[in-house]
Scaffold this motif. Structure first.
Motif, PDB file in Angstrom:
ATOM      1  N   TYR A 129       0.825  -1.108   0.121  1.00  0.00           N
ATOM      2  CA  TYR A 129       0.029   0.265  -0.022  1.00  0.00           C
ATOM      3  C   TYR A 129       0.712   1.335  -0.230  1.00  0.00           C
ATOM      4  CZ  TYR A 129      -3.891  -3.134   1.317  1.00  0.00           C
ATOM      5  OH  TYR A 129      -4.657  -4.128   1.333  1.00  0.00           O
ATOM      6  N   GLU A 130       2.167   1.426   0.571  1.00  0.00           N
ATOM      7  CA  GLU A 130       2.840   2.531   0.940  1.00  0.00           C
ATOM      8  C   GLU A 130       3.355   2.485  -0.681  1.00  0.00           C
ATOM      9  OE1 GLU A 130       6.054   1.975   3.726  1.00  0.00           O
ATOM     10  OE2 GLU A 130       4.641   1.746   5.624  1.00  0.00           O
ATOM     11  N   ILE A 131       3.778   1.624  -1.137  1.00  0.00           N
ATOM     12  CA  ILE A 131       4.502   1.530  -2.409  1.00  0.00           C
ATOM     13  C   ILE A 131       3.484   2.378  -3.516  1.00  0.00           C
ATOM     14  CG2 ILE A 131       5.406   0.670  -4.503  1.00  0.00           C
ATOM     15  CD1 ILE A 131       6.536  -1.386  -2.582  1.00  0.00           C
ATOM     16  N   LYS A 132       2.341   1.927  -3.449  1.00  0.00           N
ATOM     17  CA  LYS A 132       1.325   2.248  -4.344  1.00  0.00           C
ATOM     18  C   LYS A 132       0.894   3.774  -4.133  1.00  0.00           C
ATOM     19  CE  LYS A 132      -1.937   1.843  -7.367  1.00  0.00           C
ATOM     20  NZ  LYS A 132      -1.774   2.049  -8.886  1.00  0.00           N
ATOM     21  N   ASP A 133       0.928   4.263  -2.718  1.00  0.00           N
ATOM     22  CA  ASP A 133       0.843   5.596  -2.573  1.00  0.00           C
ATOM     23  C   ASP A 133       1.757   6.376  -2.994  1.00  0.00           C
ATOM     24  OD1 ASP A 133      -1.644   5.541  -1.018  1.00  0.00           O
ATOM     25  OD2 ASP A 133      -0.954   5.642   0.833  1.00  0.00           O
ATOM     26  N   PHE A 150       3.885   5.731  -5.548  1.00  0.00           N
ATOM     27  CA  PHE A 150       4.281   5.285  -6.885  1.00  0.00           C
ATOM     28  C   PHE A 150       2.861   5.020  -7.557  1.00  0.00           C
ATOM     29  CE2 PHE A 150       8.171   4.053  -4.664  1.00  0.00           C
ATOM     30  CZ  PHE A 150       8.995   5.279  -4.996  1.00  0.00           C
ATOM     31  N   PRO A 151       1.784   5.863  -7.865  1.00  0.00           N
ATOM     32  CA  PRO A 151       0.421   5.462  -8.279  1.00  0.00           C
ATOM     33  C   PRO A 151       0.562   4.917  -9.901  1.00  0.00           C
ATOM     34  CG  PRO A 151       0.617   7.794  -7.867  1.00  0.00           C
ATOM     35  CD  PRO A 151       1.726   7.353  -7.545  1.00  0.00           C
ATOM     36  N   PHE A 152       1.623   5.062 -10.452  1.00  0.00           N
ATOM     37  CA  PHE A 152       1.837   4.559 -11.773  1.00  0.00           C
ATOM     38  C   PHE A 152       1.986   2.795 -11.627  1.00  0.00           C
ATOM     39  CE2 PHE A 152       5.891   6.159 -10.346  1.00  0.00           C
ATOM     40  CZ  PHE A 152       6.801   4.935 -10.337  1.00  0.00           C
ATOM     41  N   ILE A 153       2.238   2.317 -10.512  1.00  0.00           N
ATOM     42  CA  ILE A 153       2.308   0.800 -10.806  1.00  0.00           C
ATOM     43  C   ILE A 153       1.084   0.376 -10.400  1.00  0.00           C
ATOM     44  CG2 ILE A 153       4.894   0.755  -9.945  1.00  0.00           C
ATOM     45  CD1 ILE A 153       3.682  -0.495  -7.255  1.00  0.00           C
ATOM     46  N   LYS A 154       0.908  -1.034 -10.981  1.00  0.00           N
ATOM     47  CA  LYS A 154      -0.238  -1.714 -11.027  1.00  0.00           C
ATOM     48  C   LYS A 154      -0.329  -2.821 -10.004  1.00  0.00           C
ATOM     49  CE  LYS A 154      -1.826  -1.562 -15.703  1.00  0.00           C
ATOM     50  NZ  LYS A 154      -1.207  -2.297 -16.817  1.00  0.00           N
ATOM     51  N   ILE A 155      -1.415  -2.843  -8.985  1.00  0.00           N
ATOM     52  CA  ILE A 155      -1.394  -3.793  -7.706  1.00  0.00           C
ATOM     53  C   ILE A 155      -2.515  -4.624  -8.280  1.00  0.00           C
ATOM     54  CG2 ILE A 155      -1.614  -4.098  -5.334  1.00  0.00           C
ATOM     55  CD1 ILE A 155       0.783  -2.696  -6.103  1.00  0.00           C
ATOM     56  N   GLY A 156      -2.468  -5.819  -8.029  1.00  0.00           N
ATOM     57  CA  GLY A 156      -3.642  -6.903  -8.332  1.00  0.00           C
ATOM     58  C   GLY A 156      -3.617  -8.109  -7.504  1.00  0.00           C
ATOM     59  N   ASN A 179      10.566  -1.123  -4.651  1.00  0.00           N
ATOM     60  CA  ASN A 179      10.540   0.114  -4.277  1.00  0.00           C
ATOM     61  C   ASN A 179      11.776   1.101  -4.804  1.00  0.00           C
ATOM     62  OD1 ASN A 179       9.734   2.225  -2.238  1.00  0.00           O
ATOM     63  ND2 ASN A 179      11.824   1.849  -1.333  1.00  0.00           N
ATOM     64  N   ASP A 180      12.958   0.226  -4.902  1.00  0.00           N
ATOM     65  CA  ASP A 180      14.045   0.863  -5.584  1.00  0.00           C
ATOM     66  C   ASP A 180      13.837   0.930  -7.036  1.00  0.00           C
ATOM     67  OD1 ASP A 180      15.680   0.835  -3.438  1.00  0.00           O
ATOM     68  OD2 ASP A 180      16.884  -0.849  -3.976  1.00  0.00           O
ATOM     69  N   PHE A 181      13.147   0.016  -7.825  1.00  0.00           N
ATOM     70  CA  PHE A 181      12.859   0.215  -9.110  1.00  0.00           C
ATOM     71  C   PHE A 181      12.187   1.556  -9.262  1.00  0.00           C
ATOM     72  CE2 PHE A 181      10.468  -0.152 -13.078  1.00  0.00           C
ATOM     73  CZ  PHE A 181      11.649  -0.878 -14.057  1.00  0.00           C
ATOM     74  N   CYS A 182      10.862   1.655  -8.478  1.00  0.00           N
ATOM     75  CA  CYS A 182      10.123   2.990  -8.759  1.00  0.00           C
ATOM     76  C   CYS A 182      10.894   4.123  -8.312  1.00  0.00           C
ATOM     77  CB  CYS A 182       9.130   2.699  -7.765  1.00  0.00           C
ATOM     78  SG  CYS A 182       7.856   1.312  -8.329  1.00  0.00           S
ATOM     79  N   ASN A 183      11.851   4.136  -7.369  1.00  0.00           N
ATOM     80  CA  ASN A 183      12.477   5.445  -7.104  1.00  0.00           C
ATOM     81  C   ASN A 183      13.336   5.746  -8.096  1.00  0.00           C
ATOM     82  OD1 ASN A 183      12.204   6.692  -4.555  1.00  0.00           O
ATOM     83  ND2 ASN A 183      12.834   4.824  -3.464  1.00  0.00           N
TER      84      ASN A 183
END
Ligand code: ZN
Length: 309
Positions: A24-28, A30-36, A81-85
């Motif tokens: 949830y923290e990552i999605k908050d 980095f909203p561009f990633i998809k969570i399913g 997390n690193d990839f999104c950063n």
């Protein structure tokens, strides 16, 4: 790095709830990633799927087939997390920038395939669990579940694929493993478990180009059970690259691991490269304090693998 700056905090065990909170923290952030989700575990826990990137070519990374190998879930979330950063800041995690990787590849991540097994291994078994007496019996009457590998009803998910299933049945008879165990029981038939069924269905649908399954321990890379067959296209050169980046050695499975598992199923089913990476070195379950060292060894390979297809 101080504890408060860390993304993966080692101050509490990395169980399912901790993982969900981090997702949830990552999605908050980095909203561009998809969570399913690919489905549910036997005890009804959703099996999270994180999708990075939007390219056509895809790879899949899977963590925690085995309960006590929960550290692999932490490794994969740290990577997300690193990839999104890196993506946001325009940095490179490998030879090509994370932005190019994001545009041209897709990375499917299933960080914890076996949340029920992880829960047993970390938190023990709850008095409310309907399988309580059966599970305690499988565990030789012990309340110590720290070495639990199987799912909630004692099926070893990595033995629950069609690859090597017949061979596993013979070994189980020899080892007197019947109707469930902390590890090595393959189940009634291939894909009998909701976790393996969900994964196989997802993989059949998405057909990733390459698959990586993270386990512990051994600092080894396996890419086929059989040295003479099923060496899918350029598997050896990819394994060599992973070996060079991690310092892990290329090995061929021995003992009960040599008959099958997800990696072999993927190779047999799709004739595409698939690897088991045995992260870290020591005695399972590896302590959480090993996380940073292991991550620094495998990080670069997780960035590089999608470019190799
Ligand atoms: Zn394992």
């Amino acid at each position: 790095m101080s504890e408060k700056d860390r993304f993966i905090s080692q101050s509490k065990p990395f169980d399912y709830d901790t993982m969900l909170q981090l997702i949830y923290e990552i999605k908050d952030k980095f909203p561009f990633i998809k969570i399913g989700s690919i489905g549910e575990s036997l005890l009804g826990r959703s099996l999270p799927l994180i999708t990075l990137g939007k390219g056509k070519k895809s790879v899949i990374y899977i963590g925690a087939h085995h309960g006590m190998e929960w550290i692999t879930s932490a490794l994969l979330l740290n990577f997300v997390n690193d990839f999104c950063n890196d993506y946001v800041n325009g940095r490179c995690g490998s030879e090509i920038s994370s932005r190019v990787l994001f545009e041209t590849r897709k990375i499917f991540i299933i960080p914890m395939l076996n949340p029920d097994g992880v829960d047993y291994a970390i938190n023990g078994i709850s008095d409310q669990n309907a399988l309580l007496s059966r599970i305690i019996k499988m565990n030789d009457g012990s309340n110590d579940f720290s070495h639990w590998q199987a799912n909630a009803r004692g099926v070893d998910l990595n033995h629950n694929y069609s690859a090597g299933f017949k061979e596993y049945k013979i070994i189980e008879r020899e080892m007197n493993i019947i109707n469930g165990a902390p590890g090595k029981y393959s189940g009634e038939h291939p894909e009998s478990e909701p976790e393996t069924r969900a994964l196989c269905n997802f993989v059949r649908l998405q057909m990733p180009e390459l698959a990586i399954s993270l386990h512990t321990q051994g600092e080894e890379i396996y890419f086929t059970s059989n040295q003479n067959q099923n060496q899918a296209h350029n598997s050896l050169s990819i394994a060599r690259t992973i070996s060079r980046l991690t310092g892990y050695k290329i090995s061929f499975p021995m003992g009960t691991a040599k008959y099958g598992g997800f990696t072999d199923w993927f190779i047999e089913e799709f004739d595409r490269p698939s690897f088991t990476i045995e992260c870290g070195l020591g005695k399972n379950p590896l302590p959480f304090s090993d996380h940073d060292d292991i991550y620094s060894r495998i990080k670069r390979s997780l960035y590089t693998i999608p470019i190799l297809i």
